[in-house]
Motif scaffolding. Structure first.
Motif, PDB file in Angstrom:
ATOM      1  N   THR A  89      -1.605  -0.589  -0.776  1.00  0.00           N
ATOM      2  CA  THR A  89      -1.156  -0.908  -2.132  1.00  0.00           C
ATOM      3  C   THR A  89      -2.326  -1.171  -3.064  1.00  0.00           C
ATOM      4  N   ASP A  90      -3.455  -1.557  -2.503  1.00  0.00           N
ATOM      5  CA  ASP A  90      -4.695  -1.722  -3.268  1.00  0.00           C
ATOM      6  C   ASP A  90      -5.841  -1.430  -2.297  1.00  0.00           C
ATOM      7  N   VAL A  91      -7.058  -1.546  -2.768  1.00  0.00           N
ATOM      8  CA  VAL A  91      -8.209  -1.177  -1.933  1.00  0.00           C
ATOM      9  C   VAL A  91      -8.272  -2.055  -0.680  1.00  0.00           C
ATOM     10  N   ASP A  92      -8.102  -1.422   0.483  1.00  0.00           N
ATOM     11  CA  ASP A  92      -8.232  -2.081   1.791  1.00  0.00           C
ATOM     12  C   ASP A  92      -7.283  -3.262   1.978  1.00  0.00           C
ATOM     13  N   CYS A  93      -6.116  -3.210   1.385  1.00  0.00           N
ATOM     14  CA  CYS A  93      -5.145  -4.294   1.599  1.00  0.00           C
ATOM     15  C   CYS A  93      -3.743  -3.784   1.309  1.00  0.00           C
ATOM     16  N   GLY A  94      -2.769  -4.513   1.839  1.00  0.00           N
ATOM     17  CA  GLY A  94      -1.376  -4.183   1.594  1.00  0.00           C
ATOM     18  C   GLY A  94      -0.952  -2.904   2.301  1.00  0.00           C
ATOM     19  N   GLU A 121       3.693  -4.199  -3.069  1.00  0.00           N
ATOM     20  CA  GLU A 121       5.064  -3.691  -3.048  1.00  0.00           C
ATOM     21  C   GLU A 121       6.042  -4.757  -2.580  1.00  0.00           C
ATOM     22  N   VAL A 122       5.620  -5.537  -1.597  1.00  0.00           N
ATOM     23  CA  VAL A 122       6.467  -6.607  -1.061  1.00  0.00           C
ATOM     24  C   VAL A 122       5.634  -7.883  -0.975  1.00  0.00           C
ATOM     25  N   ASN A 123       6.312  -9.004  -0.799  1.00  0.00           N
ATOM     26  CA  ASN A 123       5.610 -10.295  -0.761  1.00  0.00           C
ATOM     27  C   ASN A 123       4.544 -10.342   0.327  1.00  0.00           C
ATOM     28  N   ARG A 124       4.815  -9.695   1.435  1.00  0.00           N
ATOM     29  CA  ARG A 124       3.871  -9.758   2.562  1.00  0.00           C
ATOM     30  C   ARG A 124       2.572  -9.020   2.273  1.00  0.00           C
ATOM     31  N   ASP A 125       2.532  -8.234   1.224  1.00  0.00           N
ATOM     32  CA  ASP A 125       1.279  -7.582   0.841  1.00  0.00           C
ATOM     33  C   ASP A 125       0.285  -8.577   0.245  1.00  0.00           C
ATOM     34  N   CYS A 126       0.761  -9.717  -0.194  1.00  0.00           N
ATOM     35  CA  CYS A 126      -0.066 -10.650  -0.966  1.00  0.00           C
ATOM     36  C   CYS A 126      -0.500 -11.862  -0.147  1.00  0.00           C
ATOM     37  N   ARG A 127      -1.692 -12.315  -0.431  1.00  0.00           N
ATOM     38  CA  ARG A 127      -2.178 -13.536   0.205  1.00  0.00           C
ATOM     39  C   ARG A 127      -1.340 -14.737  -0.221  1.00  0.00           C
ATOM     40  N   SER A 128      -0.848 -14.705  -1.457  1.00  0.00           N
ATOM     41  CA  SER A 128      -0.004 -15.796  -1.950  1.00  0.00           C
ATOM     42  C   SER A 128       1.442 -15.658  -1.463  1.00  0.00           C
ATOM     43  N   ARG A 129       1.715 -14.536  -0.792  1.00  0.00           N
ATOM     44  CA  ARG A 129       3.066 -14.216  -0.297  1.00  0.00           C
ATOM     45  C   ARG A 129       4.077 -14.107  -1.436  1.00  0.00           C
ATOM     46  N   LEU A 130       3.601 -13.678  -2.611  1.00  0.00           N
ATOM     47  CA  LEU A 130       4.490 -13.517  -3.756  1.00  0.00           C
ATOM     48  C   LEU A 130       4.044 -12.308  -4.576  1.00  0.00           C
ATOM     49  N   CYS A 131       4.879 -11.258  -4.548  1.00  0.00           N
ATOM     50  CA  CYS A 131       4.614 -10.032  -5.299  1.00  0.00           C
ATOM     51  C   CYS A 131       5.572  -9.993  -6.488  1.00  0.00           C
ATOM     52  N   GLN A 132       5.025  -9.960  -7.697  1.00  0.00           N
ATOM     53  CA  GLN A 132       5.831  -9.945  -8.914  1.00  0.00           C
ATOM     54  C   GLN A 132       5.446  -8.738  -9.767  1.00  0.00           C
ATOM     55  N   LYS A 133       6.435  -7.864 -10.009  1.00  0.00           N
ATOM     56  CA  LYS A 133       6.207  -6.656 -10.807  1.00  0.00           C
ATOM     57  C   LYS A 133       5.030  -5.857 -10.275  1.00  0.00           C
ATOM     58  N   ASN A 134       5.005  -5.717  -8.943  1.00  0.00           N
ATOM     59  CA  ASN A 134       3.977  -4.948  -8.236  1.00  0.00           C
ATOM     60  C   ASN A 134       2.562  -5.494  -8.422  1.00  0.00           C
TER      61      ASN A 134
END
Length: 250
Positions: A89-94, A121-134
């Motif tokens: 979803t981004d460089v080397d993550c997600g 794309e989903v919350n699990r992609d984020c370190r904060s565990r919160l994905c808002q509007k991609n």
């Protein structure tokens, strides 16, 4: 033999009085067969040993060859190539693969989750565990964290501030603890800032780091990320999360 030769001595002597040569011991047929069997047994044992050593050598070569082939066939670790690819979803993550991968940063394991403001794309992609509007939302200040998450936040805070010698100064303590409980550097309320300042100052004095002498002490990683320092970070989270805009009661 001469006339003075004792009887029987002439028989022991050869011609001219020389001693008769000793006869070689006779090897009997059954002894010869036993020696031959022993020789063949030694040769068989040597052949078995050489064959075993050859099998071990061949096995090691086959294993090494197999590993090389597998390494060549294994896909490259795209989650660390510095490029956004392969459903990341981004460089080397997600993404399906990277979000489940971990990497080591100076002795501590981290998930390959995306940081604040990176694509998701989903919350699990984020370190904060919160994905808002991609986009990954920020880690909320004073958010509850597991022991592992808190350790990672303090780890990152230390190396963000650490000098080349691998330590931070006493004057940086307040900034260190602020980053530990507010890793995405979000704006704090006045009450939260005062809470951090007061508790860190109290901790600094309790550790004998107040005053001119204490301010010159270099603070190393182990002191700031474990034990009482970790307890202080937990207290900051517990008390800071309860504050809104009012002044904290210390």
């Amino acid at each position: 033999a001469g006339p003075d030769t004792p009887p029987g001595e002439a028989a022991k002597s050869g011609k001219g009085g020389k001693a008769a040569p000793k006869k070689k011991p006779q090897v009997r047929p059954h002894q010869r067969r036993a020696l031959e069997r022993e020789r063949k047994a030694i040769e068989r044992e040597r052949a078995r040993r050489l064959a075993g050593e050859e099998k071990v050598r061949q096995s090691r070569e086959d294993t090494a060859t197999g590993r090389r082939i597998l390494e060549e066939l294994r896909p490259k670790a795209h989650c660390a190539d510095g490029v956004k690819n392969d459903q990341e979803t981004d460089v080397d993550c997600g993404g399906e693969r990277c979000r489940n991968e971990w990497f080591n940063d100076r002795g501590l394991s981290f998930p390959r989750a995306c940081a604040f403001a990176q694509s998701c794309e989903v919350n699990r992609d984020c370190r904060s565990r919160l994905c808002q509007k991609n986009r990954c939302a920020a880690w909320p200040p004073f958010a509850q964290a597991s022991p592992e998450e808190l350790a990672r936040n303090m780890h990152l805070a230390f190396f963000q501030l650490a000098e080349s010698g691998g330590f931070i100064s006493v004057d940086q303590m307040e900034r260190f603890f602020t980053l530990s409980v507010n890793p995405d550097n979000q704006e704090l309320s006045q009450a939260q800032q005062e809470l951090v300042a007061a508790l860190v100052d109290k901790f600094r004095n309790a550790q004998g780091l107040g005053g001119p002498k204490g301010s010159n002490v270099p603070l190393q990683y182990g002191f700031l990320t474990r034990g009482r320092s970790r307890d202080l970070a937990r207290e900051l989270i517990a008390r800071g999360s309860q504050l809104a805009g009012s002044r904290a009661e210390l």
